[in-house]
Enzyme design. Structure first.
Site, PDB file in Angstrom:
ATOM      1  N   ARG A   1       1.265  -1.180  -0.120  1.00  0.00           N
ATOM      2  CA  ARG A   1       0.437  -0.023  -0.155  1.00  0.00           C
ATOM      3  C   ARG A   1       0.991   0.667   0.079  1.00  0.00           C
ATOM      4  O   ARG A   1       2.007   0.918   0.246  1.00  0.00           O
ATOM      5  CB  ARG A   1      -1.111   0.231   1.113  1.00  0.00           C
ATOM      6  CG  ARG A   1      -1.735  -0.983   1.050  1.00  0.00           C
ATOM      7  CD  ARG A   1      -2.910  -1.180   2.634  1.00  0.00           C
ATOM      8  NE  ARG A   1      -3.459   0.529   2.337  1.00  0.00           N
ATOM      9  CZ  ARG A   1      -2.934   0.755   3.569  1.00  0.00           C
ATOM     10  NH1 ARG A   1      -2.032   0.645   5.024  1.00  0.00           N
ATOM     11  NH2 ARG A   1      -3.944   2.228   4.038  1.00  0.00           N
TER      12      ARG A   1
ATOM     13  N   LYS B   1       4.250  -6.867  11.858  1.00  0.00           N
ATOM     14  CA  LYS B   1       3.646  -7.092  11.208  1.00  0.00           C
ATOM     15  C   LYS B   1       4.195  -8.346  10.779  1.00  0.00           C
ATOM     16  O   LYS B   1       4.824  -8.551   9.887  1.00  0.00           O
ATOM     17  CB  LYS B   1       4.059  -5.806  10.187  1.00  0.00           C
ATOM     18  CG  LYS B   1       3.105  -5.909   9.169  1.00  0.00           C
ATOM     19  CD  LYS B   1       3.826  -4.936   7.983  1.00  0.00           C
ATOM     20  CE  LYS B   1       2.953  -5.382   6.646  1.00  0.00           C
ATOM     21  NZ  LYS B   1       2.405  -4.356   5.499  1.00  0.00           N
TER      22      LYS B   1
ATOM     23  N   ARG C   1      -0.561   5.142  12.904  1.00  0.00           N
ATOM     24  CA  ARG C   1       0.451   3.940  13.876  1.00  0.00           C
ATOM     25  C   ARG C   1       0.487   4.778  15.374  1.00  0.00           C
ATOM     26  O   ARG C   1      -0.649   6.020  15.683  1.00  0.00           O
ATOM     27  CB  ARG C   1       2.183   4.800  13.654  1.00  0.00           C
ATOM     28  CG  ARG C   1       2.322   4.829  12.607  1.00  0.00           C
ATOM     29  CD  ARG C   1       3.955   4.662  12.560  1.00  0.00           C
ATOM     30  NE  ARG C   1       3.658   3.868  10.553  1.00  0.00           N
ATOM     31  CZ  ARG C   1       4.266   3.023  11.020  1.00  0.00           C
ATOM     32  NH1 ARG C   1       4.260   2.054  11.450  1.00  0.00           N
ATOM     33  NH2 ARG C   1       4.421   2.356   9.857  1.00  0.00           N
TER      34      ARG C   1
HETATM   35  C1  BTN Z   1       1.117  -3.678   2.501  1.00  0.00           C
HETATM   36  O1  BTN Z   1       1.991  -4.248   3.171  1.00  0.00           O
HETATM   37  O2  BTN Z   1       1.644  -3.129   2.311  1.00  0.00           O
HETATM   38  C2  BTN Z   1       0.308  -4.997   1.432  1.00  0.00           C
HETATM   39  C3  BTN Z   1       1.190  -6.024   1.049  1.00  0.00           C
HETATM   40  C4  BTN Z   1       0.956  -6.597  -0.330  1.00  0.00           C
HETATM   41  C5  BTN Z   1       1.652  -7.602  -0.626  1.00  0.00           C
HETATM   42  C6  BTN Z   1       0.883  -8.934  -1.158  1.00  0.00           C
HETATM   43  S1  BTN Z   1       1.840  -9.916  -1.902  1.00  0.00           S
HETATM   44  C7  BTN Z   1       0.942 -10.445  -3.457  1.00  0.00           C
HETATM   45  C8  BTN Z   1       0.533  -9.275  -3.804  1.00  0.00           C
HETATM   46  N1  BTN Z   1       0.856  -8.995  -5.162  1.00  0.00           N
HETATM   47  C9  BTN Z   1       1.842  -7.574  -4.390  1.00  0.00           C
HETATM   48  O3  BTN Z   1       2.221  -6.766  -5.157  1.00  0.00           O
HETATM   49  N2  BTN Z   1       1.614  -7.423  -3.568  1.00  0.00           N
HETATM   50  C10 BTN Z   1       0.652  -8.277  -3.229  1.00  0.00           C
END
Ligand code: BTN
Length: 269
Positions: free
Chosen positions: A60, A132, A264
């Site tokens: 994100r 996380k 946060r």
């Molecule tokens: C975050 O932590 O901000 C979201 C992370 C999401 C990661 C997953 S891995 C599978 C899918 N493909 C990506 O490129 N991102 C999501």
């Protein structure tokens, strides 16, 4: 070699989602990017795309998602088998009455299917002990072939199975084998994917409001002082029926709806 049980997964999910397929690839740029590409090309059939490795995983707020390199060698020098993170995306056409709260509903499904101690950090991270464990990236696309209010939803999930590379992480990491040492990436997928599909269908039928209590039971921020990305501070007071984060500041009760806002907990709260 990683032993995925795609057939069992398909059997568990296809009755709920006719036309559903499971695809497992050794490497891809990003499972979300690939399913968004497919959507724009009009390829809309429901699919679970799992990658053993992503070369350009996305998170994100424009961040990257880095998977670990396969885990640290154990004391005896043996490197644990299997991917260090579980990375997959579910793509399907969807037309809920309202999209708000979808990422929270997904967090509920993932947390409940993983471990009783996993918490959800609004809007869509999974935390364990304030570290996380997993992230969710929900994207949607208009696409040729969709009807009415439908959009193609691409729900990307990344779960740390083993310790990820710490460099560049904004939040300290947790990994699933800390909580459940027997869960590797295929076993974790077998738990979370059917729960995720069931949750998407529950959400489609009733939206977020009936799921709010389940979110609140796992809310990592409730009652804690939080700091928003613009510096505003307040106490997190759960979420509204639409999934907006309620933050009680000295001036007002704010409703945070924008996924672009980062929240946060204040250190020590
Ligand atoms: C975050 O932590 O901000 C979201 C992370 C999401 C990661 C997953 S891995 C599978 C899918 N493909 C990506 O490129 N991102 C999501």
């Amino acid at each position: 070699m990683v032993r995925w049980d795609a057939e069992t997964l398909w059997q568990a999910i296809e009755p709920r989602l006719p036309g559903f397929t499971v695809e497992i690839v050794p490497e891809i740029d990003s499972t979300n990017t690939e399913l968004m590409r497919r959507a724009r090309a009009g390829r809309l059939e429901p699919v679970l795309l799992v990658a053993e490795r992503q070369t350009a995983g996305r998170g994100r707020l424009g961040r990257s998602w880095h998977s670990g390199a396969g885990g640290e060698p154990a004391a005896g020098g043996r490197r644990p088998e299997g991917p260090a993170s579980l990375t997959f995306s579910l793509g399907l056409p969807l037309a809920p009455a309202s999209w708000s709260g979808l990422s929270l509903a997904i967090g509920v499904a993932l947390a409940e299917s993983l471990h009783p101690d996993v918490r959800i950090k609004w809007p869509n991270d999974l935390w364990w002990q304030d570290r996380k464990l997993a992230g969710v990236l929900v994207e949607t696309a208009a696409a040729p072939g969709l009807s009415g209010d439908q959009r193609q939803a691409v729900i990307g999930v990344g779960i740390n199975i083993l310790p990820p590379d710490a460099a560049g992480l904004s939040t300290p990491a947790a990994w699933l084998q800390e909580l459940s040492p027997s869960l590797d990436a295929p076993a974790a997928l077998g738990r979370v994917a059917p729960a995720l599909v069931a949750m998407v269908q529950t959400f489609k039928a009733g939206g977020f409001a009936p799921l709010r209590a389940r979110f609140q039971a796992r809310d990592a921020l409730a009652g804690r002082t939080v700091v928003l990305s613009d510096g505003t501070q307040g106490v997190a007071q759960g979420v509204g029926e639409d999934g907006a984060l309620l933050v009680h500041t000295s001036r007002a009760m704010m409703q945070i709806t924008s996924a672009e806002v980062s929240v946060r907990p204040q250190a020590g709260s």
